[in-house]
Design an enzyme around this catalytic site. Structure first.
Site, PDB file in Angstrom:
ATOM      1  N   CYS A 178     -16.142  12.750 -11.214  1.00  0.00           N
ATOM      2  CA  CYS A 178     -16.935  11.524 -11.347  1.00  0.00           C
ATOM      3  C   CYS A 178     -17.937  11.581 -12.498  1.00  0.00           C
ATOM      4  O   CYS A 178     -17.749  10.914 -13.514  1.00  0.00           O
ATOM      5  CB  CYS A 178     -17.654  11.229 -10.034  1.00  0.00           C
ATOM      6  SG  CYS A 178     -16.504  10.833  -8.703  1.00  0.00           S
TER       7      CYS A 178
HETATM    8  N1  LIG Z   1     -13.369  13.009  -5.912  1.00  0.00           N
HETATM    9  C1  LIG Z   1     -14.494  12.344  -5.752  1.00  0.00           C
HETATM   10  O1  LIG Z   1     -15.546  12.893  -5.415  1.00  0.00           O
HETATM   11  C2  LIG Z   1     -14.542  10.841  -5.947  1.00  0.00           C
HETATM   12  C3  LIG Z   1     -15.603  10.112  -5.389  1.00  0.00           C
HETATM   13  C4  LIG Z   1     -15.635   8.746  -5.565  1.00  0.00           C
HETATM   14  C5  LIG Z   1     -14.648   8.127  -6.330  1.00  0.00           C
HETATM   15  N2  LIG Z   1     -13.639   8.860  -6.877  1.00  0.00           N
HETATM   16  C6  LIG Z   1     -12.610   8.148  -7.630  1.00  0.00           C
HETATM   17  O2  LIG Z   1     -11.463   8.029  -6.794  1.00  0.00           O
HETATM   18  C7  LIG Z   1     -10.267   8.104  -7.571  1.00  0.00           C
HETATM   19  C8  LIG Z   1      -9.355   9.193  -7.034  1.00  0.00           C
HETATM   20  O3  LIG Z   1      -9.988  10.437  -7.204  1.00  0.00           O
HETATM   21  P1  LIG Z   1      -9.557  11.742  -6.422  1.00  0.00           P
HETATM   22  O4  LIG Z   1     -10.656  12.736  -6.610  1.00  0.00           O
HETATM   23  O5  LIG Z   1      -9.116  11.405  -5.034  1.00  0.00           O
HETATM   24  O6  LIG Z   1      -8.277  12.179  -7.262  1.00  0.00           O
HETATM   25  P2  LIG Z   1      -7.267  13.348  -6.889  1.00  0.00           P
HETATM   26  O7  LIG Z   1      -6.750  13.871  -8.167  1.00  0.00           O
HETATM   27  O8  LIG Z   1      -7.871  14.271  -5.883  1.00  0.00           O
HETATM   28  O9  LIG Z   1      -6.075  12.624  -6.087  1.00  0.00           O
HETATM   29  C9  LIG Z   1      -5.292  11.641  -6.598  1.00  0.00           C
HETATM   30  C10 LIG Z   1      -3.904  11.675  -5.927  1.00  0.00           C
HETATM   31  O10 LIG Z   1      -3.183  10.588  -6.478  1.00  0.00           O
HETATM   32  C11 LIG Z   1      -1.841  11.015  -6.668  1.00  0.00           C
HETATM   33  N3  LIG Z   1      -1.206  10.129  -7.643  1.00  0.00           N
HETATM   34  C12 LIG Z   1      -1.286  10.152  -8.999  1.00  0.00           C
HETATM   35  N4  LIG Z   1      -0.566   9.149  -9.536  1.00  0.00           N
HETATM   36  C13 LIG Z   1      -0.001   8.481  -8.491  1.00  0.00           C
HETATM   37  C14 LIG Z   1       0.863   7.348  -8.384  1.00  0.00           C
HETATM   38  N5  LIG Z   1       1.298   6.688  -9.469  1.00  0.00           N
HETATM   39  N6  LIG Z   1       1.246   6.950  -7.159  1.00  0.00           N
HETATM   40  C15 LIG Z   1       0.838   7.603  -6.048  1.00  0.00           C
HETATM   41  N7  LIG Z   1       0.020   8.683  -6.085  1.00  0.00           N
HETATM   42  C16 LIG Z   1      -0.393   9.101  -7.285  1.00  0.00           C
HETATM   43  C17 LIG Z   1      -1.981  12.451  -7.127  1.00  0.00           C
HETATM   44  O11 LIG Z   1      -0.790  13.176  -6.922  1.00  0.00           O
HETATM   45  C18 LIG Z   1      -3.127  12.942  -6.236  1.00  0.00           C
HETATM   46  O12 LIG Z   1      -2.669  13.520  -5.021  1.00  0.00           O
HETATM   47  C19 LIG Z   1     -10.718   8.334  -9.019  1.00  0.00           C
HETATM   48  O13 LIG Z   1     -10.795   7.116  -9.686  1.00  0.00           O
HETATM   49  C20 LIG Z   1     -12.116   8.905  -8.848  1.00  0.00           C
HETATM   50  O14 LIG Z   1     -12.937   8.624  -9.976  1.00  0.00           O
HETATM   51  C21 LIG Z   1     -13.556  10.194  -6.680  1.00  0.00           C
END
Ligand SMILES: NC(=O)c1ccc[n+]([C@@H]2O[C@H](COP(=O)([O-])OP(=O)(O)OC[C@H]3O[C@@H](n4cnc5c(N)ncnc54)[C@H](O)[C@@H]3O)[C@@H](O)[C@H]2O)c1
Length: 437
Positions: free
Chosen positions: A279
């Site tokens: 983030c």
């Molecule tokens: N991690 C955090 O602390 C956090 C907090 C708030 C918001 N966010 C936001 O949430 C979003 C997701 O972050 P995250 O940390 O969960 O990411 P992550 O990398 O942990 O997980 C994302 C998942 O999406 C899957 N993926 C990728 N492309 C795909 C597709 N086309 N179809 C289906 N699945 C697909 C990946 O394989 C992975 O398992 C981001 O935009 C991030 O900025 C993250």
């Protein structure tokens, strides 16, 4: 294609009512998986879609980084066959609602890498059906929901707000933090129409007790970017405060704690070795990148992001100075980095400042070790580096320890034999031979 629904362990004999809302969660990472579990707890029927079969297998095996409460939810969901897992996006068309939570990183040029988001939105658009509510939750630039969902759905002949309902609702989860439960965190939502907002709010209400509606997807997108930019700027500020406190021979944490007694107009932030995770190092760049096309800059934010990015080098410079003060040349020094995940209580090393610190120390010829019970190995300079246990290091103590991340319930007594401990957490007062960055 992996259809884990066919697996006897995950055949979907759901214990939730057949007439409950069905939700497809697209992307089952740090955000998507806890969201899917919260939806199940809210009595939704959930199908999780992820392109990574490895991730799906690890979820089935419970080999995933979750809070203990979410681990218990996952165990229950798998035992009761409440969670269907698949890499087939065709299942999206069977759901009443779709929640998209795929990664939105930046590349080495600090440019948004929108590949995962575009691919996920394309598969959601091509599988969308009339009556569905689609909620984008991935952090992204202002206008993403319109560009990647609304316009392509309209091209498919669908009318937004009548045939299909589209909204943006930023995720605010704080992985590793059990002090505020996911369900208690209010959600902001901005729909393309009032009906879109209302339908999206009804989906979000399955997993949170409070939904705050804004007038458009764009307002919700900018809300998220503002929240994380606010954190970035304040982290840069408190890092500066830490540096000047050192110059003035004051303890920065004493000053922060004192200021935090003010009941209004102040919020405490923690100085440290830099920022990591998915983030704070990334999200403000989505805003800065977008503003460049408008020929507009945000000098305060740019300066904060630059300062944050330089923080790991400052830690390395302090480490060099300390080694020099003991007449230890860097190319014969041994240093241990303690804690390499980007924050306490998680396995996540994405953008972790520890990785840059290790690489920079290695570039100076230092023999670098690390200790982190959450992270068995890391990739630095293209090679795997295996973590050590404290026992392995006690016999031949390193010259210096860099305390980077302190996980819950980890003692530092084993550092007693290490002559210098550089505390980049600024709070490890129990560390032997401690010097703050
Ligand atoms: N991690 C955090 O602390 C956090 C907090 C708030 C918001 N966010 C936001 O949430 C979003 C997701 O972050 P995250 O940390 O969960 O990411 P992550 O990398 O942990 O997980 C994302 C998942 O999406 C899957 N993926 C990728 N492309 C795909 C597709 N086309 N179809 C289906 N699945 C697909 C990946 O394989 C992975 O398992 C981001 O935009 C991030 O900025 C993250």
């Amino acid at each position: 294609m992996t259809e884990l629904r066919d697996d006897p362990r995950t055949i979907a004999h759901t214990s939730v009512a057949e007439d409950s809302m069905s939700v497809a969660v697209v992307g089952l990472g740090y955000v998507g998986l806890p969201s899917a579990l919260a939806l199940i707890a809210g009595s939704a029927r959930v199908v999780g879609v992820d392109v990574s079969t490895d991730r799906l297998t690890r979820i089935r095996a419970m080999d995933v980084d979750l809070l203990p409460s979410d681990h218990a939810r996952l165990r229950r969901a798998l035992e009761l066959h409440e969670l269907t897992l698949t890499d087939d996006p065709a299942v999206i068309s069977g759901a009443d609602a779709v929640i998209i939570c795929v990664p939105t990183p930046i590349d080495e040029h600090l440019t948004p890498d929108l590949r995962a988001l575009s691919a996920a939105c394309e598969s959601v658009v091509s599988n969308a059906r009339a009556g569905q509510t689609i909620v984008l939750t991935s952090t992204s630039y202002v206008g993403t929901t319109r560009d990647m969902l609304i316009a392509p759905l309209e091209e498919r002949g669908m009318t937004i707000g009548t045939d299909v309902f589209v909204a943006f609702s930023p995720e605010r989860i704080d992985p590793g933090n059990s002090s505020v439960s996911h369900d208690e965190v209010p959600r902001v939502v901005g729909g393309q129409t009032e009906e879109c907002s209302a339908r999206a709010a009804a989906v979000l209400a399955l997993m949170t007790s409070r939904v705050h509606t804004v007038s458009s997807p764009e307002a919700a997108e900018l809300t998220k970017l503002y929240e994380n930019t606010f954190r970035a700027v304040n982290i840069a500020l408190v890092n500066e405060l830490a540096d000047v406190s050192g110059v003035l021979d004051l303890q920065v944490t004493e000053v922060i704690d004192a200021a935090a007694t003010k009941p209004y107009g102040f919020m405490p932030f923690a100085p440290g070795p830099g920022v990591g995770g998915h983030c704070i190092p990334c999200d403000p760049h989505y805003l800065l990148w977008q503003l460049r096309t408008h020929r507009v800059s945000m000098p305060l934010v740019e300066s904060a992001m630059r300062d944050i990015a330089e923080r790991p080098s400052r830690v390395v410079q302090r480490a060099r100075d300390l080694l020099a003060s003991r007449a230890i040349p860097t190319d014969s020094a041994r240093v241990v980095v303690v804690g390499v995940s980007y924050k306490p209580g998680v396995e996540d090393v994405r953008e972790s400042p520890a990785l840059e610190i290790i690489e920079r120390l290695q570039d100076l010829g230092v023999e670098v070790h690390y200790v982190d019970p959450y992270v068995p190995h890391v990739r630095v300079h293209g090679h795997e580096l295996l973590g050590d246990s404290p026992d392995e290091l006690i016999g031949r103590p390193p010259d210096l320890a860099v305390l980077h991340t302190r996980h819950p319930e980890t003692g530092l007594e084993w550092l007693a034999g290490v002559p210098l401990v550089l505390d980049a957490t600024y709070r490890a007062f129990d560390a032997p031979h401690r010097v703050a960055v």
